[in-house]
Design an enzyme around this catalytic site. Structure first.
Site, PDB file in Angstrom:
ATOM      1  N   CYS A  13      -9.179 -46.154 -15.742  1.00  0.00           N
ATOM      2  CA  CYS A  13     -10.279 -45.698 -14.893  1.00  0.00           C
ATOM      3  C   CYS A  13     -10.510 -44.194 -14.965  1.00  0.00           C
ATOM      4  CB  CYS A  13     -10.016 -46.119 -13.453  1.00  0.00           C
ATOM      5  SG  CYS A  13      -9.645 -47.873 -13.277  1.00  0.00           S
ATOM      6  N   HIS A 150     -11.444 -40.857  -5.826  1.00  0.00           N
ATOM      7  CA  HIS A 150     -11.361 -42.060  -6.650  1.00  0.00           C
ATOM      8  C   HIS A 150     -11.642 -43.282  -5.772  1.00  0.00           C
ATOM      9  CE1 HIS A 150     -10.376 -44.389 -10.128  1.00  0.00           C
ATOM     10  NE2 HIS A 150      -9.341 -44.980  -9.555  1.00  0.00           N
ATOM     11  N   GLU A 161      -3.938 -41.655  -2.478  1.00  0.00           N
ATOM     12  CA  GLU A 161      -4.853 -40.533  -2.705  1.00  0.00           C
ATOM     13  C   GLU A 161      -4.956 -39.652  -1.472  1.00  0.00           C
ATOM     14  OE1 GLU A 161      -9.241 -39.558  -4.616  1.00  0.00           O
ATOM     15  OE2 GLU A 161      -8.759 -41.630  -4.074  1.00  0.00           O
ATOM     16  N   LYS A 182     -17.662 -45.463  -4.851  1.00  0.00           N
ATOM     17  CA  LYS A 182     -17.428 -46.875  -5.178  1.00  0.00           C
ATOM     18  C   LYS A 182     -17.863 -47.806  -4.054  1.00  0.00           C
ATOM     19  CE  LYS A 182     -13.671 -46.053  -8.464  1.00  0.00           C
ATOM     20  NZ  LYS A 182     -13.704 -44.566  -8.404  1.00  0.00           N
ATOM     21  N   HIS A 187     -16.555 -50.543  -8.513  1.00  0.00           N
ATOM     22  CA  HIS A 187     -15.619 -49.856  -9.418  1.00  0.00           C
ATOM     23  C   HIS A 187     -16.042 -50.144 -10.852  1.00  0.00           C
ATOM     24  CE1 HIS A 187     -12.349 -47.895 -11.129  1.00  0.00           C
ATOM     25  NE2 HIS A 187     -11.332 -48.435 -10.484  1.00  0.00           N
ATOM     26  N   PHE A 246      -4.932 -46.879 -13.796  1.00  0.00           N
ATOM     27  CA  PHE A 246      -3.710 -47.654 -13.961  1.00  0.00           C
ATOM     28  C   PHE A 246      -2.844 -47.009 -15.049  1.00  0.00           C
ATOM     29  CE2 PHE A 246      -5.286 -52.076 -12.375  1.00  0.00           C
ATOM     30  CZ  PHE A 246      -5.077 -51.658 -11.083  1.00  0.00           C
TER      31      PHE A 246
END
Length: 259
Positions: A13, A150, A161, A182, A187, A246
């Site tokens: 991502c 994010h 986060e 998002k 996403h 990831f």
């Protein structure tokens, strides 16, 4: 640099954010005057959906308009989206020579790799990337006007986060507005970095931040200054854009409005 074979990245991502950061460094170091960079992802495929479903990170909320809830206490996972975006990065001299409309500046970039767990994020790894971006831009925490998070709406990411932002910004995190696109876009995986960078640049240009949708009851573990309900005015010319993928791939851009 072989212009006929530009660099290609697939780093989960954070892919398109790393592409932007790499182009920024190439231009700053004199290896290129101009670069077209961005990202695209099309996960609407049964195999991809099955893989994400098996990870247990997708929302099971039956209401599409309410399913994606970054930082909300009732969040239960992300909602996948498809998309593509691209920007032209170039030196200021190059942009002026062709009378380009300048939408903003990339003024810093930081990255880190957790090398820990494939799906569990690391607050320390995220914090390293944010600190590197601020150092690259010669900024302190008080110099940032807002954070484009994010913000995936998964339990692990949002809490981590929030923790990493606190680690870097300290008391300034009480006042710096935070928004996750998002909640509106879904996403978009590898495309999310560039799409959210474009949104952040437009927010700087228009001095307006969109709200986090569906943020009705912020998670007590996510103690940041979230934009809720209505758009808000932001006068600061500087923003930070977070992308955390990831595998522990962390990338952060520092952006500035072009006055």
């Amino acid at each position: 640099v072989n212009a006929s074979r530009p660099p290609t990245f697939f780093i989960a991502c954070s892919s398109s954010t790393i592409a932007l950061g790499t182009a920024y460094r190439m231009i700053r170091s004199g290896y290129a005057d101009r670069a077209l960079c961005g990202g695209a992802d099309a996960p609407f495929d049964p195999f991809v959906y099955a893989a994400w479903n098996n990870l247990g990170v997708m929302s099971k909320n039956p209401d599409p308009s309410k399913a994606c809830r970054p930082f909300d206490s009732a969040r239960d996972g992300c909602v996948l989206g498809e998309g593509a975006g691209a920007v032209v990065l170039e030196s200021l001299d190059s942009a002026r020579q062709r009378s380009a409309r300048i939408r903003g500046e990339v003024i810093g970039f930081g990255e880190s790799s957790d090398a820990g767990h494939i799906t569990s994020p690391s607050a320390e790894g995220q914090a390293r990337a944010m600190r590197a971006a601020l150092e690259s831009a010669r900024l302190g925490p008080d110099g940032v006007g807002f954070i484009n998070a994010h913000g995936t709406a998964t339990r692990a990411n949002d809490e981590c986060e929030s923790q990493s932002v606190r680690m870097v910004f300290g008391k300034a995190a009480d006042r710096i507005p935070v928004v996750s696109n998002k909640s509106a876009l879904g996403h978009t995986l590898g495309a999310s970095g560039v799409l959210e960078t474009i949104t952040a640049l437009l927010s700087l240009e228009r001095r307006t931040l969109p709200p986090n949708l569906n943020l009705d009851n912020p998670d007590p573990a996510c103690t940041l200054h979230f934009v809720r309900g209505e758009t808000v005015t932001v006068d600061s010319p500087v923003a930070v854009k977070n992308s955390f993928g990831f595998g522990g791939s962390n990338a952060v851009l520092a952006l500035r409005r072009m006055e």
